[in-house]
Design a protein around this motif. Structure first.
Motif, mmCIF file in Angstrom:
data_model
loop_
_atom_site.group_PDB
_atom_site.id
_atom_site.type_symbol
_atom_site.label_atom_id
_atom_site.label_comp_id
_atom_site.label_asym_id
_atom_site.label_seq_id
_atom_site.Cartn_x
_atom_site.Cartn_y
_atom_site.Cartn_z
ATOM 1 N N VAL A 56 37.500 47.650 51.097
ATOM 2 C CA VAL A 56 37.508 46.512 50.179
ATOM 3 C C VAL A 56 38.794 45.734 50.438
ATOM 4 O O VAL A 56 39.891 46.278 50.287
ATOM 5 C CB VAL A 56 37.444 46.970 48.707
ATOM 6 N N GLY A 57 38.660 44.477 50.851
ATOM 7 C CA GLY A 57 39.830 43.710 51.263
ATOM 8 C C GLY A 57 40.030 42.430 50.480
ATOM 9 O O GLY A 57 39.073 41.816 49.986
ATOM 10 N N SER A 58 41.319 42.028 50.367
ATOM 11 C CA SER A 58 41.672 40.774 49.702
ATOM 12 C C SER A 58 43.085 40.387 50.126
ATOM 13 O O SER A 58 43.904 41.262 50.422
ATOM 14 C CB SER A 58 41.604 40.939 48.182
ATOM 15 N N PRO A 59 43.397 39.091 50.139
ATOM 16 C CA PRO A 59 44.788 38.688 50.429
ATOM 17 C C PRO A 59 45.753 39.148 49.349
ATOM 18 O O PRO A 59 46.969 39.261 49.591
ATOM 19 C CB PRO A 59 44.709 37.158 50.483
ATOM 20 N N ASN A 60 45.269 39.402 48.159
ATOM 21 C CA ASN A 60 46.107 39.807 47.032
ATOM 22 C C ASN A 60 45.909 41.286 46.748
ATOM 23 O O ASN A 60 44.783 41.753 46.562
ATOM 24 C CB ASN A 60 45.740 38.963 45.803
ATOM 25 N N SER A 61 46.999 42.043 46.688
ATOM 26 C CA SER A 61 46.916 43.489 46.494
ATOM 27 C C SER A 61 46.282 43.848 45.150
ATOM 28 O O SER A 61 45.455 44.756 45.063
ATOM 29 C CB SER A 61 48.315 44.104 46.593
ATOM 30 N N ALA A 62 46.654 43.126 44.087
ATOM 31 C CA ALA A 62 46.120 43.431 42.752
ATOM 32 C C ALA A 62 44.612 43.184 42.702
ATOM 33 O O ALA A 62 43.849 43.971 42.113
ATOM 34 C CB ALA A 62 46.825 42.585 41.701
ATOM 35 N N TYR A 215 34.938 38.676 42.322
ATOM 36 C CA TYR A 215 36.397 38.727 42.450
ATOM 37 C C TYR A 215 36.950 37.736 43.478
ATOM 38 O O TYR A 215 38.168 37.673 43.667
ATOM 39 C CB TYR A 215 36.838 40.151 42.818
ATOM 40 N N SER A 216 36.091 37.006 44.152
ATOM 41 C CA SER A 216 36.576 36.010 45.101
ATOM 42 C C SER A 216 36.923 34.716 44.379
ATOM 43 O O SER A 216 36.268 34.342 43.400
ATOM 44 C CB SER A 216 35.515 35.727 46.172
ATOM 45 N N THR A 217 37.956 34.053 44.874
ATOM 46 C CA THR A 217 38.317 32.715 44.389
ATOM 47 C C THR A 217 38.301 31.765 45.576
ATOM 48 O O THR A 217 38.033 32.164 46.712
ATOM 49 C CB THR A 217 39.717 32.727 43.750
ATOM 50 N N ALA A 218 38.598 30.507 45.296
ATOM 51 C CA ALA A 218 38.563 29.510 46.369
ATOM 52 C C ALA A 218 39.570 29.820 47.459
ATOM 53 O O ALA A 218 39.349 29.514 48.641
ATOM 54 C CB ALA A 218 38.825 28.119 45.774
ATOM 55 N N THR A 219 40.699 30.433 47.085
ATOM 56 C CA THR A 219 41.759 30.704 48.067
ATOM 57 C C THR A 219 41.887 32.176 48.427
ATOM 58 O O THR A 219 42.524 32.510 49.419
ATOM 59 C CB THR A 219 43.113 30.210 47.520
ATOM 60 N N LYS A 220 41.311 33.056 47.608
ATOM 61 C CA LYS A 220 41.456 34.505 47.840
ATOM 62 C C LYS A 220 40.072 35.142 47.861
ATOM 63 O O LYS A 220 39.533 35.549 46.832
ATOM 64 C CB LYS A 220 42.323 35.136 46.741
ATOM 65 N N LYS A 221 39.517 35.215 49.062
ATOM 66 C CA LYS A 221 38.163 35.737 49.209
ATOM 67 C C LYS A 221 38.199 37.254 49.391
ATOM 68 O O LYS A 221 38.957 37.778 50.202
ATOM 69 C CB LYS A 221 37.477 35.080 50.407
ATOM 70 N N VAL A 222 37.389 37.933 48.614
ATOM 71 C CA VAL A 222 37.234 39.385 48.742
ATOM 72 C C VAL A 222 36.136 39.672 49.776
ATOM 73 O O VAL A 222 35.133 38.972 49.833
ATOM 74 C CB VAL A 222 36.859 40.023 47.379
ATOM 75 N N ASP A 223 36.359 40.670 50.610
ATOM 76 C CA ASP A 223 35.311 41.091 51.532
ATOM 77 C C ASP A 223 35.160 42.610 51.485
ATOM 78 O O ASP A 223 36.101 43.329 51.137
ATOM 79 C CB ASP A 223 35.582 40.622 52.962
ATOM 80 N N ILE A 224 33.960 43.082 51.771
ATOM 81 C CA ILE A 224 33.673 44.520 51.797
ATOM 82 C C ILE A 224 33.015 44.844 53.131
ATOM 83 O O ILE A 224 31.964 44.293 53.470
ATOM 84 C CB ILE A 224 32.752 44.940 50.627
ATOM 85 N N LEU A 225 33.661 45.714 53.879
ATOM 86 C CA LEU A 225 33.124 46.159 55.167
ATOM 87 C C LEU A 225 32.545 47.564 55.006
ATOM 88 O O LEU A 225 33.039 48.357 54.206
ATOM 89 C CB LEU A 225 34.226 46.182 56.229
#
Length: 776
Positions: A56-62, A215-225
């Motif tokens: 589970v990935g995101s540019p923001n740790s929180a 949980y994705s926003t316009a600038t911080k997209k969440v991805d799941i691999l």
């Protein structure tokens, strides 16, 4: 047939699951050379295939932590997984210390061993450097129980060997390309090849999309691999089901259209469906009874049986159509009985020849096809004379003029030698450019999206899901741990020289008892030599005293701890080397082998090491069995030729077998020219071309020189219909996304067309019409 239908009902309802196998590994032969290697591979394959990895990935740790928490909670509700490892509890985090701390005086890193052996005073200097480092975090309690700070270095090394991850709010997390990723691993509630579990994957995909959107926003997209065998298995199952539908239904629809156009009656349609149904039911029941399950791979090819089993029906029904009001059902059967019986025998020689190849998949396909053909043949012989006893309404054969023109063309001597010669020369030129590729991976078409996700997960985690490994063997468990340590040192050198990216070995986490005793003595000697010196320099509340007693850390202790969970499956324990010999075994998983020869060299030099790569091993076997099948094909051709010569003499026998031989060569040539690599299955296609092509020649050979043109036209029509259905069946295999099946389809498609084209070579030219004088 009633017994077979009852058996089919029992097989489909006796167990909760259908008797259909989807595991691609079930097609492969066992390792007869090294039973221990086969045992190790089976164990590792089973352990690894039931695991699924999520990132589970995101540019923001929180955001990453929040999304991972929610995703792991929702995963548990799917019912797809028996166990999910996401956020580590406090007890899990303390497991490392609980396992190793009581044994700390006998656990050293290789660097510590060297230091304490040759320069023990350097350890004292390291303690001083740590104390004066404001970021070291050394506490008074730690100095009291481990004044030389040996245990913290040991734990640091273990953490480094565990991968790229560190703890973040209980999750194992890492950074990659300015994104934070949390690792979640799960174990399936059953086999990856369970169709029931595969049907739950859409719910998993929906959950992933839900979390991403939430949980994705316009600038911080969440991805799941994600990656795992189940995703590939589900794709394979879905592809096979689609191909079965395409091939089976396509063949069936094509046959129905042909029957309606040619016979214009519901009876031939019903009889044709009867032959097909009897063949498929008997084949399915017989295969399940012998093998326990039918593999989807066999069903894909078995669906093509429709185009072959209908041949016998076509000859009987066309004879009935040609006879019109003069139809006698028993005379009609007698007229074609010899030809269809010889056709069945020659086809069985081709099909059953595949039983020689020790591939379970090929043996199953061979048996499925043979039983189906016998049942279809029996249906024609036993039932057709009763079910088709009434003559059909008289009408001329369709395409009469075209059939006449084709027959007359093959009466010309120039055509009878020039056409086969031209095709034979063209085929030989194409054969010169043939190239074989025995890679087993051709058996399964892997979707690009899954391959890309797996590659990304490998780059992020540093761990490969490949099955390249070393099997390490020894007489006892302790000898095995000693051997693992020695092999680890050799692999470390390969990593330093960039011949290997990384590896996972249980030897990193558990030294042998002999090594532990040696470490214990080194630490004891350190306290005796450097204890007072350390006390002088850092002014401890009490001088370091070595009061520990040796208590070995055993393999049982390690395996019982949560610490061992990621690598527990690599410890094989007792393995059967042979009926009279037992060893202990463990597997070292290799990741990123950049120089395979270096790994193989290690195994060659050491009898206790074996390099395992099932894909390469079976690919090599494919090459060996390809040579065997080539010999089998030549033998089958000779046997069939001998049978033909015995009945029809040498010249006629050669004329009968020539269409199949030239057709097979042309099939291989066209497949190669089209850029498709050749493999074992192309040779199996040649066996089918031989068996089916001989049928066409047989019916022309059974024509007498005194037979009228009407009879000859009906024979040509039946053979043409048979060829069309075979082309529909096997030709559709060329549409398969799996390269091996695609290649097989092209070869059969080309070969059958050529065999049909040349089949009139076996026809005896008709006698000239009698003169008036002759009549007198």
């Amino acid at each position: 047939m009633l017994l077979l239908v009852a058996a089919l009902g029992y097989q489909l309802t006796a167990n909760k699951q259908l008797p259909i196998e989807t595991n691609i590994l079930a097609l492969l032969p066992k390792n007869d050379q090294d039973p221990a290697a086969q045992q190790a591979f089976d164990h590792i394959a089973t352990s690894m295939s039931n695991k699924v990895i999520f990132l589970v990935g995101s540019p923001n740790s929180a955001t990453m932590i929040t999304a991972a928490e929610q995703f792991s909670l929702q995963l548990a509700k799917l019912g797809l997984f028996a166990n999910i490892d996401a956020k580590m509890s406090n007890s899990q985090q303390q497991a490392w210390v609980q396992l190793y701390y009581p044994k700390r005086f006998q656990l050293l890193t290789p660097a510590q061993q060297q230091r304490l052996t040759h320069n023990p005073h350097q350890q004292t200097e390291q303690v001083l450097q740590a104390l004066y480092n404001p970021f070291s975090g050394v506490t008074g309690a730690e100095l009291k129980h481990d004044p030389f700070l040996l245990f913290r270095d040991f734990l640091t090394q273990l953490s480094a060997q565990s991968g790229h991850f560190s703890l973040n709010h209980g999750f194992l997390s890492t950074q990659y390309h300015q994104r934070h990723y949390a690792l979640i691993t799960a174990e399936l509630a059953g086999s990856s090849y369970s169709v029931k579990l595969q049907h739950q994957l859409p719910a998993l995909n929906a959950l992933q999309k839900q979390i991403i959107n939430q949980y994705s926003t316009a600038t911080k997209k969440v991805d799941i691999l994600h990656t795992g065998v189940i995703f590939y298995a589900a794709h394979g199952t879905q592809s096979a089901e689609q191909e079965i539908s395409t091939i089976g239904l396509g063949s069936l629809l094509g046959i129905l259209v042909l029957l309606v156009v040619v016979y214009r009656s519901p009876l031939p349609l019903a009889l044709a469906l009867l032959s097909i149904s009897c063949g498929l039911i008997a084949a399915f029941v017989g295969t399940v009874a012998i093998f326990g399950k039918v593999h989807l791979f066999s069903l894909v090819f078995g669906a093509s049986l429709i185009g072959v089993s209908i041949d016998y029906a076509f000859h009987y029904l066309t004879d009935r159509l040609a006879a019109g009001k003069d139809w006698n059902p028993h005379q009609g059967l007698k007229h074609i009985f010899v030809a269809i019986s010889l056709g069945l025998i020659t086809s069985l020689i081709g099909y059953l020849g595949m039983l020689v190849a020790p591939f379970p998949g090929l043996q199953q396909l061979s048996l499925f096809s043979a039983i189906g053909l016998i049942a279809a043949y029996a249906t024609v012989v036993c039932w057709y004379p009763s079910l088709a006893s009434k003559p059909c309404s008289p009408r001329p054969l369709p395409c009469r003029q075209l059939l006449n023109a084709w027959l007359q063309l093959w009466h010309l001597a120039s055509v009878r030698w020039s056409v086969p010669l031209i095709l034979a020369i063209a085929s030989l030129v194409g054969l010169y450019h043939t190239h074989y590729d025995d890679d087993i991976r051709q058996l399964q078409a892997l979707p690009q999206q899954l391959k890309q996700q797996e590659a990304t997960i490998k780059a992020i985690t540093g761990v490969s899901s490949g099955q390249q490994m070393l099997l390490v063997k020894a007489k006892t468990a302790q000898d095995l741990l000693t051997k693992l340590a020695a092999v680890d040192q050799q692999l470390d050198k390969l990593v330093i020289n960039h011949k290997l990216d990384s590896y996972q070995s249980i030897g990193h986490y558990l030294p042998s008892i002999a090594t532990q005793k040696h470490n214990f003595e080194l630490v004891k000697h350190l306290y005796q030599q450097q204890g007072s010196e350390l006390d002088k320099k850092i002014k401890l509340s009490q001088p370091p005293q070595f009061t520990a007693t040796f208590q070995p850390l055993t393999i049982a202790d390690y395996l019982a701890s949560p610490v061992s969970k990621p690598l527990r499956f690599t410890w094989l324990g007792k393995i059967n080397q042979s009926p009279s010999e037992q060893n202990y075994g463990a597997v070292i998983l290799l990741s990123g082998v950049n120089q395979l020869s270096a790994i193989k060299q290690l195994a060659v030099q050491d009898s206790q090491l074996s390099y395992l790569n099932k894909a390469d091993e079976v690919s090599q076997l494919f090459g060996q069995y390809r040579q065997r099948v080539t010999e089998l094909l030549i033998a089958a051709t000779m046997v069939i030729l001998a049978l033909l010569v015995w009945r029809y003499k040498l010249k006629k026998g050669l004329q009968m077998i020539m269409p199949s031989v030239i057709g097979g060569c042309a099939g291989i040539a066209i497949t190669s020219i089209s850029g498709t690599p050749l493999n074992l299955f192309n040779l199996l296609a040649l066996i089918l071309i031989l068996g089916i092509g001989i049928d066409y020649s047989l019916f022309f050979a059974e024509l007498k020189s005194t037979d009228n043109d009407h009879h000859r036209r009906s024979t040509l029509l039946a053979i043409t219909l048979s060829a069309l259905t075979t082309v529909l069946s096997f030709g559709l295999l060329a549409l398969s996304a799996t390269q091996a099946i695609h290649s097989f389809g092209i070869t059969v498609l080309t070969g059958i067309i050529i065999a049909w084209l040349l089949a009139p070579l076996a026809m005896t030219p008709s006698s000239p019409a009698p003169t008036k004088a002759g009549v007198k």
